[in-house]
Design a protein around this motif. Structure first.
Motif, PDB file in Angstrom:
ATOM      1  N   ASN A   3      66.307  21.263  29.116  1.00  0.00           N
ATOM      2  CA  ASN A   3      66.946  22.065  28.078  1.00  0.00           C
ATOM      3  C   ASN A   3      65.942  22.801  27.208  1.00  0.00           C
ATOM      4  OD1 ASN A   3      69.509  21.068  28.883  1.00  0.00           O
ATOM      5  ND2 ASN A   3      69.133  19.198  27.701  1.00  0.00           N
ATOM      6  N   ILE A   4      64.929  23.363  27.847  1.00  0.00           N
ATOM      7  CA  ILE A   4      63.864  24.014  27.095  1.00  0.00           C
ATOM      8  C   ILE A   4      64.374  25.193  26.272  1.00  0.00           C
ATOM      9  CG2 ILE A   4      63.153  25.679  28.861  1.00  0.00           C
ATOM     10  CD1 ILE A   4      60.261  24.927  28.173  1.00  0.00           C
ATOM     11  N   ASN A   5      65.459  25.805  26.711  1.00  0.00           N
ATOM     12  CA  ASN A   5      65.982  26.957  25.988  1.00  0.00           C
ATOM     13  C   ASN A   5      66.596  26.553  24.648  1.00  0.00           C
ATOM     14  OD1 ASN A   5      68.022  25.652  27.548  1.00  0.00           O
ATOM     15  ND2 ASN A   5      69.403  27.344  27.148  1.00  0.00           N
ATOM     16  N   ASN A   6      66.744  25.258  24.409  1.00  0.00           N
ATOM     17  CA  ASN A   6      67.276  24.800  23.130  1.00  0.00           C
ATOM     18  C   ASN A   6      66.214  24.747  22.041  1.00  0.00           C
ATOM     19  OD1 ASN A   6      69.881  24.425  24.114  1.00  0.00           O
ATOM     20  ND2 ASN A   6      69.459  22.331  24.795  1.00  0.00           N
ATOM     21  N   TYR A   7      64.937  24.907  22.417  1.00  0.00           N
ATOM     22  CA  TYR A   7      63.864  24.811  21.435  1.00  0.00           C
ATOM     23  C   TYR A   7      63.603  26.152  20.761  1.00  0.00           C
ATOM     24  CZ  TYR A   7      62.819  20.173  23.246  1.00  0.00           C
ATOM     25  OH  TYR A   7      62.897  18.852  23.612  1.00  0.00           O
ATOM     26  N   HIS A   8      63.497  26.098  19.445  1.00  0.00           N
ATOM     27  CA  HIS A   8      63.302  27.296  18.631  1.00  0.00           C
ATOM     28  C   HIS A   8      61.923  27.250  17.988  1.00  0.00           C
ATOM     29  CE1 HIS A   8      64.601  29.718  14.813  1.00  0.00           C
ATOM     30  NE2 HIS A   8      63.882  30.449  15.634  1.00  0.00           N
ATOM     31  N   ILE A   9      61.126  28.272  18.229  1.00  0.00           N
ATOM     32  CA  ILE A   9      59.747  28.294  17.742  1.00  0.00           C
ATOM     33  C   ILE A   9      59.553  29.419  16.735  1.00  0.00           C
ATOM     34  CG2 ILE A   9      57.315  28.573  18.391  1.00  0.00           C
ATOM     35  CD1 ILE A   9      58.011  27.384  21.098  1.00  0.00           C
ATOM     36  N   LEU A  10      58.950  29.079  15.589  1.00  0.00           N
ATOM     37  CA  LEU A  10      58.625  30.059  14.554  1.00  0.00           C
ATOM     38  C   LEU A  10      57.155  30.424  14.687  1.00  0.00           C
ATOM     39  CD1 LEU A  10      59.354  31.581  11.905  1.00  0.00           C
ATOM     40  CD2 LEU A  10      58.656  29.517  10.673  1.00  0.00           C
ATOM     41  N   VAL A  11      56.877  31.730  14.800  1.00  0.00           N
ATOM     42  CA  VAL A  11      55.504  32.228  14.941  1.00  0.00           C
ATOM     43  C   VAL A  11      55.146  33.053  13.712  1.00  0.00           C
ATOM     44  CG1 VAL A  11      53.901  33.580  16.331  1.00  0.00           C
ATOM     45  CG2 VAL A  11      55.736  32.292  17.450  1.00  0.00           C
ATOM     46  N   ALA A  12      54.073  32.665  13.017  1.00  0.00           N
ATOM     47  CA  ALA A  12      53.643  33.395  11.816  1.00  0.00           C
ATOM     48  C   ALA A  12      52.226  33.919  12.013  1.00  0.00           C
ATOM     49  CB  ALA A  12      53.702  32.474  10.596  1.00  0.00           C
ATOM     50  N   ASP A  13      52.099  35.244  12.089  1.00  0.00           N
ATOM     51  CA  ASP A  13      50.786  35.882  12.251  1.00  0.00           C
ATOM     52  C   ASP A  13      50.912  37.313  11.784  1.00  0.00           C
ATOM     53  OD1 ASP A  13      48.350  37.083  13.296  1.00  0.00           O
ATOM     54  OD2 ASP A  13      48.194  35.352  14.626  1.00  0.00           O
ATOM     55  N   CYS A  28      59.620  34.114  27.983  1.00  0.00           N
ATOM     56  CA  CYS A  28      59.656  34.029  29.447  1.00  0.00           C
ATOM     57  C   CYS A  28      59.766  32.579  29.917  1.00  0.00           C
ATOM     58  CB  CYS A  28      58.411  34.680  30.051  1.00  0.00           C
ATOM     59  SG  CYS A  28      58.404  36.485  29.956  1.00  0.00           S
ATOM     60  N   GLU A  29      59.368  31.653  29.058  1.00  0.00           N
ATOM     61  CA  GLU A  29      59.480  30.231  29.390  1.00  0.00           C
ATOM     62  C   GLU A  29      60.810  29.642  28.928  1.00  0.00           C
ATOM     63  OE1 GLU A  29      57.274  28.020  30.981  1.00  0.00           O
ATOM     64  OE2 GLU A  29      56.318  29.877  31.636  1.00  0.00           O
ATOM     65  N   GLY A  30      61.631  30.463  28.294  1.00  0.00           N
ATOM     66  CA  GLY A  30      62.949  30.008  27.873  1.00  0.00           C
ATOM     67  C   GLY A  30      63.071  29.602  26.424  1.00  0.00           C
ATOM     68  N   PHE A  31      62.004  29.727  25.643  1.00  0.00           N
ATOM     69  CA  PHE A  31      62.065  29.373  24.228  1.00  0.00           C
ATOM     70  C   PHE A  31      62.719  30.497  23.422  1.00  0.00           C
ATOM     71  CE2 PHE A  31      58.264  27.034  25.694  1.00  0.00           C
ATOM     72  CZ  PHE A  31      58.614  25.749  25.316  1.00  0.00           C
ATOM     73  N   ARG A  32      63.355  30.133  22.320  1.00  0.00           N
ATOM     74  CA  ARG A  32      63.820  31.109  21.352  1.00  0.00           C
ATOM     75  C   ARG A  32      62.724  31.279  20.311  1.00  0.00           C
ATOM     76  NH1 ARG A  32      67.740  29.512  18.214  1.00  0.00           N
ATOM     77  NH2 ARG A  32      67.622  27.302  18.754  1.00  0.00           N
ATOM     78  N   GLY A  49      66.741  24.192  12.117  1.00  0.00           N
ATOM     79  CA  GLY A  49      66.865  24.763  13.452  1.00  0.00           C
ATOM     80  C   GLY A  49      65.531  25.083  14.105  1.00  0.00           C
ATOM     81  N   VAL A  50      64.428  24.950  13.359  1.00  0.00           N
ATOM     82  CA  VAL A  50      63.101  25.236  13.901  1.00  0.00           C
ATOM     83  C   VAL A  50      62.509  23.953  14.478  1.00  0.00           C
ATOM     84  CG1 VAL A  50      60.747  25.949  13.342  1.00  0.00           C
ATOM     85  CG2 VAL A  50      62.688  27.162  12.334  1.00  0.00           C
ATOM     86  N   ASP A  51      62.008  24.030  15.718  1.00  0.00           N
ATOM     87  CA  ASP A  51      61.506  22.848  16.416  1.00  0.00           C
ATOM     88  C   ASP A  51      59.981  22.783  16.492  1.00  0.00           C
ATOM     89  OD1 ASP A  51      64.122  21.813  17.181  1.00  0.00           O
ATOM     90  OD2 ASP A  51      64.229  23.579  18.462  1.00  0.00           O
ATOM     91  N   LEU A  52      59.320  23.906  16.323  1.00  0.00           N
ATOM     92  CA  LEU A  52      57.851  23.949  16.336  1.00  0.00           C
ATOM     93  C   LEU A  52      57.403  25.207  15.617  1.00  0.00           C
ATOM     94  CD1 LEU A  52      55.354  23.029  19.089  1.00  0.00           C
ATOM     95  CD2 LEU A  52      55.268  25.361  18.230  1.00  0.00           C
ATOM     96  N   ILE A  53      56.252  25.120  14.941  1.00  0.00           N
ATOM     97  CA  ILE A  53      55.752  26.258  14.166  1.00  0.00           C
ATOM     98  C   ILE A  53      54.330  26.579  14.600  1.00  0.00           C
ATOM     99  CG2 ILE A  53      55.241  27.115  11.840  1.00  0.00           C
ATOM    100  CD1 ILE A  53      57.249  24.859  10.869  1.00  0.00           C
ATOM    101  N   ILE A  54      54.077  27.861  14.853  1.00  0.00           N
ATOM    102  CA  ILE A  54      52.740  28.341  15.169  1.00  0.00           C
ATOM    103  C   ILE A  54      52.271  29.179  13.987  1.00  0.00           C
ATOM    104  CG2 ILE A  54      51.332  29.772  16.718  1.00  0.00           C
ATOM    105  CD1 ILE A  54      53.306  29.114  18.952  1.00  0.00           C
ATOM    106  N   LEU A  55      51.193  28.745  13.339  1.00  0.00           N
ATOM    107  CA  LEU A  55      50.706  29.401  12.123  1.00  0.00           C
ATOM    108  C   LEU A  55      49.303  29.962  12.325  1.00  0.00           C
ATOM    109  CD1 LEU A  55      51.558  26.938   9.187  1.00  0.00           C
ATOM    110  CD2 LEU A  55      52.649  29.131   9.649  1.00  0.00           C
ATOM    111  N   ASP A  56      49.117  31.221  11.948  1.00  0.00           N
ATOM    112  CA  ASP A  56      47.770  31.768  11.866  1.00  0.00           C
ATOM    113  C   ASP A  56      47.143  31.255  10.568  1.00  0.00           C
ATOM    114  OD1 ASP A  56      45.560  33.373  12.530  1.00  0.00           O
ATOM    115  OD2 ASP A  56      46.257  34.936  11.176  1.00  0.00           O
ATOM    116  N   VAL A  57      45.847  30.998  10.586  1.00  0.00           N
ATOM    117  CA  VAL A  57      45.189  30.500   9.386  1.00  0.00           C
ATOM    118  C   VAL A  57      45.052  31.584   8.328  1.00  0.00           C
ATOM    119  CG1 VAL A  57      43.000  29.650   8.449  1.00  0.00           C
ATOM    120  CG2 VAL A  57      43.939  28.634  10.527  1.00  0.00           C
TER     121      VAL A  57
END
Length: 234
Positions: A3-13, A28-32, A49-57
């Motif tokens: 169920n990878i498409n259920n994961y929601h990722i926040l990207v901040a850059d 392309c990997e199925g993430f939102r 609703g956010v499952d993982l966060i990618i943060l630029d320093v």
């Protein structure tokens, strides 16, 4: 991962090109994916609703470090830092703010996906399997690790831990007197193969845990070093 498409990722850059590349790769990997351009927007967008966060320093208005510290007041989901800085001091700051991992720029698509999937797998699949701990708590001297609440208590006072710090202590406290090599610890906690810079990442986490526990670096009471072999608790 199921169920990878259920994961929601926040990207901040604040670099729109990097954001677009990451969005394309993850989509392309199925993430939102939700994209923001600065630290304040990242804080505002974080919800259940956010499952993982990618943060630029390095971001305008509020740095990734400051944003991370604020986000940790709202959620314990994995936070992965993207940074052009790889110095140990920067990692200390990031982990102290609540980060789970660092990825230095420039990074490969394969490495980014590996880190993202590893963090999600560890947080959502491997966490919470407390059936192997029938007492629901582990005690080490004056420390008590509560599995249900994931709280570390010392003499009635709570010590705030990140998810990674909790997992490290959970593993070591459940295997008293076992010496864990850096490779063993890293692969057990991160659920991915040990790599060239993994030891530095692990050392910073151990250092940060010791600081939170009020350890004397020269004479630690809790996490001890078996020189040339690894770490253990007794």
């Amino acid at each position: 991962m199921d169920n990878i498409n259920n994961y929601h990722i926040l990207v901040a850059d604040d670099d729109s090109e990097i954001c677009d590349v990451i969005e394309l790769l993850l989509s392309c990997e199925g993430f939102r994916v939700t994209k923001v351009a600065n630290g304040n927007e990242a804080i505002e967008k974080v919800d259940n609703g956010v499952d993982l966060i990618i943060l630029d320093v390095m971001m305008p208005e509020k740095s990734g470090f400051l944003a991370c510290a604020e986000i940790r007041k709202k959620t314990t989901v994995p936070i992965l830092f993207l940074t052009a800085k790889s110095q140990d001091s920067d990692k200390v700051l990031g982990f102290s703010a609540g980060a789970d991992d660092f990825l230095s720029k420039p990074f490969s698509n394969v490495e980014l996906l590996s880190r993202v999937k590893s963090q999600l797998r560890r947080y959502f699949i491997y966490q919470g399997k407390n059936d192997i701990y029938p007492n629901q708590q582990l005690v080490l001297k004056d420390l008590t690790l509560e599995m249900e609440s994931k709280a570390m208590m010392r003499n009635g006072n709570r010590i705030d831990l990140t998810e990674t710090e909790y997992q490290i202590l959970l593993l070591m406290m459940s295997h008293r007197n076992k010496v864990f090599s850096a490779e063993n610890l890293y692969e057990s906690i991160w659920n991915e193969p040990y790599y060239y810079d993994a030891n530095n990442t692990l050392m910073v986490h151990i250092r940060n845990i010791r600081k939170k526990l009020g350890e004397d670096p020269k004479h630690p009471r809790y996490i001890k070093t078996a020189w040339g072999k690894g770490y253990y608790v007794d």
